[in-house]
Design an enzyme around this catalytic site. Structure first.
Site, PDB file in Angstrom:
ATOM      1  N   ASP A  67       0.817  -1.216   0.000  1.00 28.92           N
ATOM      2  CA  ASP A  67       0.000   0.000   0.000  1.00 28.92           C
ATOM      3  C   ASP A  67       0.850   1.266   0.000  1.00 28.92           C
ATOM      4  O   ASP A  67       2.073   1.207   0.162  1.00 28.92           O
ATOM      5  CB  ASP A  67      -0.955  -0.004   1.206  1.00 28.92           C
ATOM      6  CG  ASP A  67      -0.265  -0.367   2.517  1.00 28.92           C
ATOM      7  OD1 ASP A  67       0.982  -0.290   2.570  1.00 28.92           O
ATOM      8  OD2 ASP A  67      -0.952  -0.731   3.476  1.00 28.92           O
ATOM      9  N   ASN A 134      -7.331  -2.205  14.399  1.00 32.77           N
ATOM     10  CA  ASN A 134      -8.721  -2.520  14.046  1.00 32.77           C
ATOM     11  C   ASN A 134      -8.825  -3.730  13.121  1.00 32.77           C
ATOM     12  O   ASN A 134      -9.877  -4.011  12.565  1.00 32.77           O
ATOM     13  CB  ASN A 134      -9.404  -1.296  13.411  1.00 32.77           C
ATOM     14  CG  ASN A 134      -8.770  -0.910  12.074  1.00 32.77           C
ATOM     15  OD1 ASN A 134      -7.840  -1.554  11.606  1.00 32.77           O
ATOM     16  ND2 ASN A 134      -9.277   0.141  11.455  1.00 32.77           N
ATOM     17  N   HIS A 136      -7.083  -4.184  10.278  1.00 29.58           N
ATOM     18  CA  HIS A 136      -6.825  -3.984   8.840  1.00 29.58           C
ATOM     19  C   HIS A 136      -5.538  -4.678   8.409  1.00 29.58           C
ATOM     20  O   HIS A 136      -4.588  -4.808   9.189  1.00 29.58           O
ATOM     21  CB  HIS A 136      -6.855  -2.501   8.440  1.00 29.58           C
ATOM     22  CG  HIS A 136      -5.678  -1.670   8.839  1.00 29.58           C
ATOM     23  ND1 HIS A 136      -5.790  -0.460   9.475  1.00 29.58           N
ATOM     24  CD2 HIS A 136      -4.346  -1.864   8.675  1.00 29.58           C
ATOM     25  CE1 HIS A 136      -4.595   0.050   9.676  1.00 29.58           C
ATOM     26  NE2 HIS A 136      -3.697  -0.790   9.208  1.00 29.58           N
ATOM     27  N   GLU A 141      -9.577  -1.757   5.277  1.00 29.65           N
ATOM     28  CA  GLU A 141     -10.186  -1.332   6.535  1.00 29.65           C
ATOM     29  C   GLU A 141     -11.482  -2.093   6.811  1.00 29.65           C
ATOM     30  O   GLU A 141     -12.156  -2.526   5.866  1.00 29.65           O
ATOM     31  CB  GLU A 141     -10.512   0.165   6.462  1.00 29.65           C
ATOM     32  CG  GLU A 141      -9.292   1.075   6.376  1.00 29.65           C
ATOM     33  CD  GLU A 141      -8.680   1.366   7.747  1.00 29.65           C
ATOM     34  OE1 GLU A 141      -8.592   0.460   8.583  1.00 29.65           O
ATOM     35  OE2 GLU A 141      -8.265   2.524   7.952  1.00 29.65           O
TER      36      GLU A 141
HETATM   37  C1  GLP Z   1      -0.185   0.528   8.503  1.00 29.17           C
HETATM   38  C2  GLP Z   1       0.018  -0.355   7.289  1.00 29.17           C
HETATM   39  C3  GLP Z   1      -0.298  -1.806   7.598  1.00 29.17           C
HETATM   40  C4  GLP Z   1       0.372  -2.210   8.892  1.00 29.17           C
HETATM   41  C5  GLP Z   1      -0.171  -1.369  10.015  1.00 29.17           C
HETATM   42  C6  GLP Z   1       0.334  -1.757  11.391  1.00 29.17           C
HETATM   43  O1  GLP Z   1      -1.500   0.963   8.646  1.00 29.17           O
HETATM   44  N1  GLP Z   1      -0.744   0.060   6.168  1.00 29.17           N
HETATM   45  O2  GLP Z   1       0.143  -2.616   6.523  1.00 29.17           O
HETATM   46  O3  GLP Z   1       0.165  -3.572   9.145  1.00 29.17           O
HETATM   47  O4  GLP Z   1       0.213  -0.044   9.728  1.00 29.17           O
HETATM   48  O5  GLP Z   1       1.542  -1.154  11.623  1.00 29.17           O
HETATM   49  P1  GLP Z   1       2.478  -1.344  12.877  1.00 29.17           P
HETATM   50  O6  GLP Z   1       3.331  -2.513  12.568  1.00 29.17           O
HETATM   51  O7  GLP Z   1       3.264  -0.072  12.909  1.00 29.17           O
HETATM   52  O8  GLP Z   1       1.637  -1.527  14.068  1.00 29.17           O
END
Ligand code: GLP
Length: 241
Positions: A67, A134, A136, A141
């Site tokens: 993404d 949440n 995702h 989402e």
């Molecule tokens: C972002 C990314 C996700 C990732 C999430 C959790 O929103 N788009 O792909 O899994 O963050 O990130 P973290 O590892 O910093 O908790």
């Protein structure tokens, strides 16, 4: 689903890093599905070290990222393109022409089409994932309906709040992103999701407590994958409520 409980972040990085390294050693031209966020940072450090010590070669590897934020200026330090360059691509010998990160500025409709055609041309041998609080995955989402193809998504306030720690304030976090859809994620040969920290508890429980799949918690769709590994640390595994 294979559930692996590791002691701490160090063990998590080595476990997930070794899973990816194994895929590359078995197939030097492997295509990796890559993620951003704080969770994969240590995995990328681990892989960079394997490269530096001559234990892993990325010269024939290709990659597709999950993404990217929409609307950040080109080269923004908050972009996932910049993250990938600094955390991984700049440290290893991957050919940048084979490392795709969706572009979040310019003509987004065209970029979405490009993303989908790359996903079709480059099947991923392994998909690395983190998870949002949440539930995702990528930026898919919680919603009434999820998308199978790459698409533009409006980010939930919760996600913008969680990710504001990388920005100056929540107002600076873009409202939209482009993300791989569920087919892209579930289409990988292997999927590995790493999670640590108390605030991921609800998402993890939704994955391990039962066999239900719900669009309210997108990561539950991973239960359908035949080769899915969930890696959590002891702290997260031990939380009951
Ligand atoms: C972002 C990314 C996700 C990732 C999430 C959790 O929103 N788009 O792909 O899994 O963050 O990130 P973290 O590892 O910093 O908790």
């Amino acid at each position: 689903m294979r559930l692996v409980v590791v002691k701490d972040k160090k063990e998590m990085n080595a476990f997930v890093g070794d899973m990816i390294a194994e895929v590359i050693r078995a197939k030097p031209e492997a295509c990796l599905g890559l993620a951003t966020g704080s969770t994969p940072e240590g995995v990328y450090e681990y892989l960079s070290e394997l490269y530096r010590s001559g234990k892993l070669d990325f010269s024939r590897v290709s990659s597709v990222n999950l993404d990217e934020y929409i609307g950040l200026p080109k080269g923004s330090p908050h972009s996932y393109a910049h993250y990938m360059e600094t955390k991984l691509f700049g440290n290893i010998n991957i050919d940048r022409n084979n490392a795709y990160v969706p572009c979040g500025y310019g003509n987004i409709r065209e970029e979405t089409e490009r993303f989908n055609s790359i996903l079709q041309k480059k099947p991923r041998d392994i998909q690395l994932l983190g998870v949002g609080s949440n539930g995702h995955i990528g930026f898919n989402e919680p919603s009434r309906a999820l998308h199978s193809l790459a698409h533009v998504v409006t980010l939930k306030e919760k996600t913008r709040f969680d990710n504001s720690r990388f920005f100056g304030s929540i107002d600076e976090v873009p409202a939209q992103a482009i993300t791989m859809g569920l087919r892209g994620i579930l289409g990988a040969e292997k999927v590995v999701l790493a999670a640590s920290g108390r605030y991921k508890k609800d998402a993890i429980q939704a994955m391990v407590a039962n066999d239900e799949i719900t669009t309210d918690v997108p990561c539950t769709f991973l239960k359908m994958h035949i080769d899915f590994t969930l890696v959590v640390d002891e702290e997260l595994a031990g939380i009951r409520s």
